[in-house]
Design a protein around this motif. Sequence first.
Motif, PDB file in Angstrom:
ATOM      1  N   LEU A 147     130.884 151.937  17.492  1.00  0.00           N
ATOM      2  CA  LEU A 147     130.235 151.699  16.199  1.00  0.00           C
ATOM      3  C   LEU A 147     128.976 150.847  16.375  1.00  0.00           C
ATOM      4  N   LYS A 148     129.055 149.784  17.164  1.00  0.00           N
ATOM      5  CA  LYS A 148     127.892 148.920  17.367  1.00  0.00           C
ATOM      6  C   LYS A 148     126.731 149.676  17.998  1.00  0.00           C
ATOM      7  N   ARG A 149     127.019 150.511  18.973  1.00  0.00           N
ATOM      8  CA  ARG A 149     125.953 151.283  19.619  1.00  0.00           C
ATOM      9  C   ARG A 149     125.320 152.257  18.622  1.00  0.00           C
ATOM     10  N   ASP A 150     126.148 152.911  17.816  1.00  0.00           N
ATOM     11  CA  ASP A 150     125.637 153.838  16.812  1.00  0.00           C
ATOM     12  C   ASP A 150     124.757 153.110  15.796  1.00  0.00           C
ATOM     13  N   LEU A 151     125.236 151.983  15.303  1.00  0.00           N
ATOM     14  CA  LEU A 151     124.466 151.227  14.305  1.00  0.00           C
ATOM     15  C   LEU A 151     123.166 150.681  14.892  1.00  0.00           C
ATOM     16  N   ALA A 152     123.212 150.217  16.130  1.00  0.00           N
ATOM     17  CA  ALA A 152     121.989 149.703  16.766  1.00  0.00           C
ATOM     18  C   ALA A 152     120.968 150.820  16.944  1.00  0.00           C
ATOM     19  N   ALA A 153     121.433 152.026  17.240  1.00  0.00           N
ATOM     20  CA  ALA A 153     120.519 153.160  17.391  1.00  0.00           C
ATOM     21  C   ALA A 153     119.928 153.572  16.039  1.00  0.00           C
ATOM     22  N   ARG A 154     120.735 153.497  14.994  1.00  0.00           N
ATOM     23  CA  ARG A 154     120.261 153.906  13.661  1.00  0.00           C
ATOM     24  C   ARG A 154     119.448 152.828  12.960  1.00  0.00           C
ATOM     25  N   HIS A 155     119.723 151.543  13.266  1.00  0.00           N
ATOM     26  CA  HIS A 155     119.069 150.429  12.559  1.00  0.00           C
ATOM     27  C   HIS A 155     118.516 149.394  13.540  1.00  0.00           C
ATOM     28  N   PRO A 156     117.683 149.797  14.485  1.00  0.00           N
ATOM     29  CA  PRO A 156     117.222 148.830  15.490  1.00  0.00           C
ATOM     30  C   PRO A 156     116.382 147.697  14.910  1.00  0.00           C
ATOM     31  N   ASN A 157     115.748 147.925  13.784  1.00  0.00           N
ATOM     32  CA  ASN A 157     114.892 146.894  13.189  1.00  0.00           C
ATOM     33  C   ASN A 157     115.426 146.378  11.866  1.00  0.00           C
ATOM     34  N   ASP A 158     116.709 146.597  11.612  1.00  0.00           N
ATOM     35  CA  ASP A 158     117.326 146.144  10.355  1.00  0.00           C
ATOM     36  C   ASP A 158     118.657 145.476  10.668  1.00  0.00           C
ATOM     37  N   ARG A 159     118.561 144.196  11.029  1.00  0.00           N
ATOM     38  CA  ARG A 159     119.739 143.420  11.420  1.00  0.00           C
ATOM     39  C   ARG A 159     120.779 143.391  10.299  1.00  0.00           C
ATOM     40  N   GLU A 160     120.316 143.330   9.050  1.00  0.00           N
ATOM     41  CA  GLU A 160     121.255 143.295   7.914  1.00  0.00           C
ATOM     42  C   GLU A 160     122.058 144.593   7.830  1.00  0.00           C
ATOM     43  N   ALA A 161     121.392 145.756   7.978  1.00  0.00           N
ATOM     44  CA  ALA A 161     122.096 147.040   7.937  1.00  0.00           C
ATOM     45  C   ALA A 161     123.062 147.156   9.117  1.00  0.00           C
ATOM     46  N   TYR A 162     122.652 146.678  10.287  1.00  0.00           N
ATOM     47  CA  TYR A 162     123.519 146.685  11.460  1.00  0.00           C
ATOM     48  C   TYR A 162     124.783 145.868  11.179  1.00  0.00           C
ATOM     49  N   THR A 163     124.589 144.658  10.658  1.00  0.00           N
ATOM     50  CA  THR A 163     125.721 143.777  10.377  1.00  0.00           C
ATOM     51  C   THR A 163     126.607 144.359   9.283  1.00  0.00           C
ATOM     52  N   GLU A 164     126.007 144.819   8.214  1.00  0.00           N
ATOM     53  CA  GLU A 164     126.770 145.386   7.096  1.00  0.00           C
ATOM     54  C   GLU A 164     127.568 146.613   7.540  1.00  0.00           C
ATOM     55  N   GLY A 165     126.996 147.408   8.432  1.00  0.00           N
ATOM     56  CA  GLY A 165     127.672 148.605   8.906  1.00  0.00           C
ATOM     57  C   GLY A 165     128.944 148.319   9.690  1.00  0.00           C
ATOM     58  N   LYS A 166     129.097 147.119  10.202  1.00  0.00           N
ATOM     59  CA  LYS A 166     130.296 146.749  10.960  1.00  0.00           C
ATOM     60  C   LYS A 166     131.415 146.215  10.067  1.00  0.00           C
ATOM     61  N   THR A 167     131.105 145.890   8.822  1.00  0.00           N
ATOM     62  CA  THR A 167     132.027 145.167   7.945  1.00  0.00           C
ATOM     63  C   THR A 167     133.381 145.851   7.786  1.00  0.00           C
ATOM     64  N   ASP A 168     133.387 147.140   7.478  1.00  0.00           N
ATOM     65  CA  ASP A 168     134.666 147.815   7.233  1.00  0.00           C
ATOM     66  C   ASP A 168     135.551 147.824   8.469  1.00  0.00           C
ATOM     67  N   LEU A 169     134.986 148.162   9.628  1.00  0.00           N
ATOM     68  CA  LEU A 169     135.809 148.200  10.837  1.00  0.00           C
ATOM     69  C   LEU A 169     136.281 146.800  11.220  1.00  0.00           C
ATOM     70  N   ILE A 170     135.431 145.806  11.081  1.00  0.00           N
ATOM     71  CA  ILE A 170     135.863 144.428  11.375  1.00  0.00           C
ATOM     72  C   ILE A 170     137.038 144.052  10.473  1.00  0.00           C
ATOM     73  N   GLY A 171     136.954 144.402   9.197  1.00  0.00           N
ATOM     74  CA  GLY A 171     138.056 144.119   8.271  1.00  0.00           C
ATOM     75  C   GLY A 171     139.338 144.814   8.688  1.00  0.00           C
ATOM     76  N   GLN A 172     139.235 146.086   9.064  1.00  0.00           N
ATOM     77  CA  GLN A 172     140.421 146.839   9.490  1.00  0.00           C
ATOM     78  C   GLN A 172     141.024 146.249  10.764  1.00  0.00           C
TER      79      GLN A 172
END
Length: 189
Positions: A147-172
């Motif tokens: 997930l982190k690699r996918d988010l970093a590839a999709r949002h390399p210049n948007d740290r907030e989107a990268y962080t937000e994208g991890k929220t659900d999996l971190i919660g699970q």
Amino acid sequence: MSEIGTSDSSDDNPPVRIEPYDDRWPGLFAEEAALISRTIGPWITGGIHHVGSTAVPGLAAKPVVDIMVGVADLESSRPCIERLRPLAYCYWPYRADVMHWFCKPRPSHRTHHLHLVPTGSPRYLDVLAFRDHLRARPDARADYEALKRDLAARHPNDREAYTEGKTDLIGQLTEAARADGRGPVRRRD
């Protein structure tokens, strides 16, 4: 940026970069933990913990060492903000209702993140449980890294989107960790 963060500059947010696990990260944590202990020792009530992805052997990560320090409460630990400044920690009021957050040495080039969190608080317990779960479960570690690699590839210049994208999996994964009985360790690690 001022000494207490107020900048909105994109220079303050370097690109999200995921790197292979580096065997030096635990040593970098240990060196920093010793400095932090000498600097704010009287305020430490719940240990100094290496957290985040750099604390999980084998997990690719942003090359920023995350450190969590257990303190009695946020109000009584406010003097630490000034005491940590000579160590090049920049305070930023990120999630100020649950922690005092710092980056080092500056937002545009981060080598460390420091979180002062009330010992025993939900955030304190969840961060340790999540880290311990990733250390113990290769399947969870692999899912999180993918997930982190996918988010970093999709949002390399948007740290907030990268962080937000991890929220659900971190919660699970944190819920799974708590169900497995994972939680805080009572030693410096």
